[in-house]
Scaffold this active site. Structure first.
Site, short mmCIF file in Angstrom:
data_model
loop_
_atom_site.label_atom_id
_atom_site.label_comp_id
_atom_site.label_asym_id
_atom_site.label_seq_id
_atom_site.Cartn_x
_atom_site.Cartn_y
_atom_site.Cartn_z
N CYS A 46 0.87 -1.18 0.00
CA CYS A 46 0.00 0.00 0.00
C CYS A 46 0.91 1.23 0.00
O CYS A 46 2.13 1.09 -0.04
CB CYS A 46 -0.99 -0.01 1.17
SG CYS A 46 -0.29 0.14 2.81
N CYS B 175 -1.97 1.41 -4.19
CA CYS B 175 -0.69 2.08 -4.48
C CYS B 175 -0.63 2.57 -5.92
O CYS B 175 0.33 3.20 -6.33
CB CYS B 175 0.50 1.20 -4.14
SG CYS B 175 0.69 -0.28 -5.13
N CYS C 197 3.09 0.72 -8.11
CA CYS C 197 3.36 -0.70 -7.94
C CYS C 197 4.01 -1.27 -9.20
O CYS C 197 3.46 -1.11 -10.30
CB CYS C 197 2.06 -1.45 -7.65
SG CYS C 197 1.34 -1.04 -6.06
#
Length: 146
Positions: free
Chosen positions: A12, A86, A90
């Site tokens: 996250c 995220c 990511c």
């Protein structure tokens, strides 16, 4: 000791709430059957105190954890990459199993607001364990038939 069935990375933004709770549940529920990592695209300074308190209510201590930065190496070393808001930060690596869990961000919220997020994470982690176990069982059968 046998090798873990899988390696899971929870990601996250701040690695202070959702991903830490998910990692705590997976460690607690799967034990050493699964290797557990968590990281954040912009890690915070400390774990969210409301997340710590909410998990402590269930007997799971995440107070000693610290937010870690997401690295390509960490992602590459994981079989499952579970993202939690995220976004484009990511990384994507072919051959990994990606799941995106749409969860409310517990940042700045009190324990009362974090409990439902925690409970939703537990349900998702239990499903993930079931999927990992099923994949491992299928692989074992395929290996026996080979």
């Amino acid at each position: 000791m046998t090798a873990p069935l899988a390696s899971v990375l929870f990601v996250c933004v701040h690695n202070a709430g959702r991903s830490q709770m998910a990692a705590g549940f997976l460690r607690h529920l799967a034990g050493d059957r699964v290797e557990v990592r968590s990281a954040g695209s912009l890690p915070g300074d400390r774990i969210n105190p409301s997340a710590v308190a909410a998990m402590a209510e269930l007997g799971i201590d995440i107070s000693g954890r610290t937010p870690k930065v997401l690295t390509a190496e960490t992602a590459r070393a994981s079989d499952y990459i579970i993202t939690m808001g995220c976004g484009d930060a990511c990384p994507y690596f072919p051959g990994k199993t990606y799941l995106d869990w749409q969860l409310e961000d517990p940042a700045g919220q009190g324990v009362d607001a974090v409990r439902p997020i925690r409970d939703e994470i537990r349900i998702l982690v239990e499903g993930l364990i079931g999927a990992i176990d099923a994949t491992a069982a299928t692989a074992a059968v395929d290996a026996e038939e080979a």
